[in-house]
Design a protein around this motif. Structure first.
Motif, mmCIF file in Angstrom:
data_model
loop_
_atom_site.group_PDB
_atom_site.id
_atom_site.type_symbol
_atom_site.label_atom_id
_atom_site.label_comp_id
_atom_site.label_asym_id
_atom_site.label_seq_id
_atom_site.Cartn_x
_atom_site.Cartn_y
_atom_site.Cartn_z
ATOM 1 N N LEU A 349 0.843 -1.188 0.000
ATOM 2 C CA LEU A 349 0.000 0.000 0.000
ATOM 3 C C LEU A 349 0.882 1.242 0.000
ATOM 4 O O LEU A 349 1.831 1.333 0.779
ATOM 5 C CB LEU A 349 -0.914 0.004 1.230
ATOM 6 C CG LEU A 349 -1.689 1.283 1.499
ATOM 7 C CD1 LEU A 349 -2.735 1.521 0.423
ATOM 8 C CD2 LEU A 349 -2.336 1.238 2.876
ATOM 9 N N VAL A 350 0.568 2.191 -0.876
ATOM 10 C CA VAL A 350 1.336 3.427 -1.000
ATOM 11 C C VAL A 350 0.430 4.590 -0.603
ATOM 12 O O VAL A 350 -0.652 4.763 -1.171
ATOM 13 C CB VAL A 350 1.858 3.627 -2.431
ATOM 14 C CG1 VAL A 350 2.699 4.903 -2.515
ATOM 15 C CG2 VAL A 350 2.658 2.420 -2.887
ATOM 16 N N GLU A 351 0.865 5.398 0.365
ATOM 17 C CA GLU A 351 0.100 6.552 0.833
ATOM 18 C C GLU A 351 0.896 7.830 0.595
ATOM 19 O O GLU A 351 2.065 7.918 0.961
ATOM 20 C CB GLU A 351 -0.209 6.433 2.324
ATOM 21 C CG GLU A 351 -1.201 5.354 2.682
ATOM 22 C CD GLU A 351 -1.521 5.373 4.165
ATOM 23 O OE1 GLU A 351 -2.504 6.026 4.548
ATOM 24 O OE2 GLU A 351 -0.767 4.755 4.936
ATOM 25 N N CYS A 352 0.232 8.800 -0.031
ATOM 26 C CA CYS A 352 0.817 10.126 -0.234
ATOM 27 C C CYS A 352 -0.237 11.155 0.157
ATOM 28 O O CYS A 352 -1.089 11.532 -0.654
ATOM 29 C CB CYS A 352 1.252 10.327 -1.679
ATOM 30 S SG CYS A 352 2.572 9.225 -2.211
ATOM 31 N N GLY A 353 -0.208 11.563 1.398
ATOM 32 C CA GLY A 353 -1.231 12.476 1.875
ATOM 33 C C GLY A 353 -2.587 11.803 1.890
ATOM 34 O O GLY A 353 -2.785 10.757 2.500
ATOM 35 N N SER A 358 -1.870 1.177 -4.963
ATOM 36 C CA SER A 358 -1.062 -0.030 -4.840
ATOM 37 C C SER A 358 0.293 0.162 -5.493
ATOM 38 O O SER A 358 0.466 1.002 -6.377
ATOM 39 C CB SER A 358 -1.779 -1.225 -5.494
ATOM 40 O OG SER A 358 -3.005 -1.485 -4.852
ATOM 41 N N GLY A 359 1.232 -0.649 -5.058
ATOM 42 C CA GLY A 359 2.569 -0.643 -5.635
ATOM 43 C C GLY A 359 3.155 -2.037 -5.609
ATOM 44 O O GLY A 359 2.644 -2.927 -4.919
ATOM 45 N N VAL A 360 4.209 -2.233 -6.366
ATOM 46 C CA VAL A 360 4.888 -3.525 -6.438
ATOM 47 C C VAL A 360 6.353 -3.331 -6.081
ATOM 48 O O VAL A 360 7.044 -2.512 -6.695
ATOM 49 C CB VAL A 360 4.768 -4.160 -7.844
ATOM 50 C CG1 VAL A 360 5.517 -5.483 -7.891
ATOM 51 C CG2 VAL A 360 3.306 -4.366 -8.212
ATOM 52 N N VAL A 361 6.814 -4.073 -5.080
ATOM 53 C CA VAL A 361 8.219 -4.023 -4.677
ATOM 54 C C VAL A 361 9.008 -4.927 -5.609
ATOM 55 O O VAL A 361 8.747 -6.123 -5.702
ATOM 56 C CB VAL A 361 8.384 -4.485 -3.215
ATOM 57 C CG1 VAL A 361 9.849 -4.440 -2.814
ATOM 58 C CG2 VAL A 361 7.551 -3.620 -2.287
ATOM 59 N N VAL A 381 6.348 9.881 1.266
ATOM 60 C CA VAL A 381 5.608 8.726 0.754
ATOM 61 C C VAL A 381 5.700 7.612 1.778
ATOM 62 O O VAL A 381 6.793 7.252 2.219
ATOM 63 C CB VAL A 381 6.155 8.240 -0.603
ATOM 64 C CG1 VAL A 381 5.387 7.003 -1.074
ATOM 65 C CG2 VAL A 381 6.065 9.350 -1.644
ATOM 66 N N LEU A 382 4.545 7.072 2.160
ATOM 67 C CA LEU A 382 4.503 6.001 3.156
ATOM 68 C C LEU A 382 4.123 4.707 2.464
ATOM 69 O O LEU A 382 3.140 4.636 1.729
ATOM 70 C CB LEU A 382 3.473 6.337 4.248
ATOM 71 C CG LEU A 382 3.317 5.311 5.380
ATOM 72 C CD1 LEU A 382 4.622 5.168 6.146
ATOM 73 C CD2 LEU A 382 2.179 5.722 6.302
ATOM 74 N N VAL A 383 4.912 3.671 2.692
ATOM 75 C CA VAL A 383 4.672 2.346 2.096
ATOM 76 C C VAL A 383 4.355 1.368 3.215
ATOM 77 O O VAL A 383 5.102 1.265 4.194
ATOM 78 C CB VAL A 383 5.902 1.854 1.294
ATOM 79 C CG1 VAL A 383 5.643 0.462 0.733
ATOM 80 C CG2 VAL A 383 6.220 2.837 0.171
ATOM 81 N N ARG A 384 3.222 0.666 3.071
ATOM 82 C CA ARG A 384 2.795 -0.313 4.068
ATOM 83 C C ARG A 384 2.658 -1.684 3.412
ATOM 84 O O ARG A 384 2.162 -1.790 2.290
ATOM 85 C CB ARG A 384 1.443 0.076 4.671
ATOM 86 C CG ARG A 384 1.400 1.421 5.386
ATOM 87 C CD ARG A 384 -0.023 1.696 5.858
ATOM 88 N NE ARG A 384 -0.164 3.001 6.470
ATOM 89 C CZ ARG A 384 -0.041 3.239 7.771
ATOM 90 N NH1 ARG A 384 0.260 2.228 8.587
ATOM 91 N NH2 ARG A 384 -0.205 4.446 8.271
ATOM 92 N N PRO A 385 3.055 -2.752 4.108
ATOM 93 C CA PRO A 385 2.869 -4.093 3.544
ATOM 94 C C PRO A 385 1.419 -4.541 3.574
ATOM 95 O O PRO A 385 1.015 -5.405 2.807
ATOM 96 C CB PRO A 385 3.741 -4.976 4.438
ATOM 97 C CG PRO A 385 3.816 -4.235 5.736
ATOM 98 C CD PRO A 385 3.797 -2.782 5.374
#
Length: 398
Positions: A349-353, A358-361, A381-385
């Motif tokens: 999960l990608v959070e920007c404000g 979604s994102g892929v590592v 930018v906050l990335v959550r698993p």
């Protein structure tokens, strides 16, 4: 594709049907309808959605959310309830015999046209509706528990599972009834007349055990959009997709379903088209935006609950428990593969404000996402698993 989907398509079309409910002697009251699945030929057992029965409940729809309520007997509905089941020509016996009597016309308006040709489905005469009786209403407690945990009951969640869009007019009571009946289904028995034989229905099907269909597996949904309205064209409409996700017996698929498909069967390509689930909610809305996923209830735990309920009700229905479809197969023996490094192809999960997506590592400390999810002007930018629950209140990115 035909070779892969052929067996499942044949099973789905033979099992699909439409269930209609109305009040005896009150045509002005209208009718309610949904999709259903023919479970067994000899007793004429049909499973459909329970939402069409809420107007007939003697104690009101609140009985569906009562603590510990897992099933209700057929006499929980008023005496003026009249049920009819209609299926297509592919559900006939292998001999291909048709039934006596004139097929029903597609809509009431067609009856005014004279002469009126027989209603046909894909070039073959459409079967007339058969009267049926309600054996019981049942639910899957695990489905209801997972639904409550995942979607909650707070208005701030902004989830909606009505059979109409947020712009359509619907009273608060009607929407509340639909939500209460979301995890409820109905077991019916088709009444056979003296000139009608039970073997006109298809043989009993097979059911896939819970948890044996891997995520991403192809599925085939069979339902009748708009219920009993014009079955000439809408009866047993097919839609294919995949198992998008699962939380116990609560399943998601991207197979496209429309209002009226509630209670329709969802089948797997494997096991020659065994039954996987039934459609619980064909349309989901989040913050007044349509979510392209269909909510399913797994069939296996639902039929287990039906067996328990039939044995508890009365001796006359206990024998029907053994006639419900059996569970077949075991967990699929997928070959074990090297998952690679822990970061490989992991979804995050990608959070920007206030924007999230979604994102892929693809490598340590390297993630790929869409540009509008992480605009350049955002310094953090906050990335959550995993996705926390509060993020469901925000507008999703792609």
């Amino acid at each position: 594709m035909g070779r892969q989907w052929g067996p499942a398509m044949r099973v789905a079309e033979q099992a699909g049907c439409v269930v209609s409910a109305s009040r005896a002697g009150q045509p002005e009251a209208g009718s309610w309808s949904c999709s259903g699945v023919i479970l067994n030929q000899s007793p004429g057992l049909v499973l459909c959605h329970g939402g069409i029965f809420t107007p007939f409940l003697r104690a009101g729809s609140g009985v569906l959310t009562a603590a510990g309520a897992t099933f209700l007997p057929g006499d929980s509905c008023s005496d003026d309830l009249r049920l009819h089941v209609q299926w297509g020509p592919t559900a006939l016996s292998p001999t291909g015999r048709t039934e006596r009597g004139r097929p029903r016309l597609c809509t009431p308006g067609c009856a005014s046209l004279e002469p009126s040709p027989p209603a046909r489905h894909r070039g073959r005469p459409l079967q007339p509706p058969h009267p049926a009786e309600l054996l019981l209403l049942l639910s899957c407690p695990d489905f209801r528990a997972h639904f409550a945990r995942l979607f909650g009951s707070e208005a701030t969640e902004q989830w909606r599972f009505a059979s109409s869009s947020p712009e359509d007019e619907m009273s608060g009571d009607e929407e509340e009834d639909q939500l209460r009946a979301l995890g409820w289904f109905a077991l019916l028995r088709v009444k056979h007349g003296s000139e009608e034989k039970a073997d006109e229905l298809r043989p009993a099907m097979a059911v896939v055990p819970l948890g044996t269909v891997p995520k991403g597996s192809p599925l085939l949904a069979c339902g009748s959009p708009f219920g009993s309205f014009c079955p000439d064209i809408f009866l047993n409409t097919l839609s294919h997709g995949v198992l998008s996700n699962a939380a116990g017996p609560l399943l998601l698929t991207d197979a496209r379903c429309l209002p009226g498909s509630e209670g329709g069967g969802v089948f797997t390509v494997r096991h020659a088209g065994a039954l996987v689930a039934l459609v619980a909610a064909p349309l989901c809305w989040k913050a007044r935006e349509w979510v392209g996923l269909t909510l399913l209830c797994a069939a296996a735990p639902l039929l287990r609950a039906a067996r328990v309920a039939l044995r508890c009700l009365r001796p006359s229905t206990a024998s029907l428990a053994a006639l419900l479809p059996p569970e077949v197969g075991a967990p699929w023996g997928l070959p074990l593969q090297d998952p690679g490094p822990p970061w490989a192809a992991a979804a995050v999960l990608v959070e920007c404000g206030t924007v999230w997506g979604s994102g892929v590592v693809v490598a340590p400390r390297l993630m790929v996402t869409c540009r509008h999810v992480a605009p350049r002007e955002m310094a953090r930018v906050l990335v959550r698993p995993t996705m926390p629950k509060h993020c469901r209140q925000q507008h999703p990115g792609q």
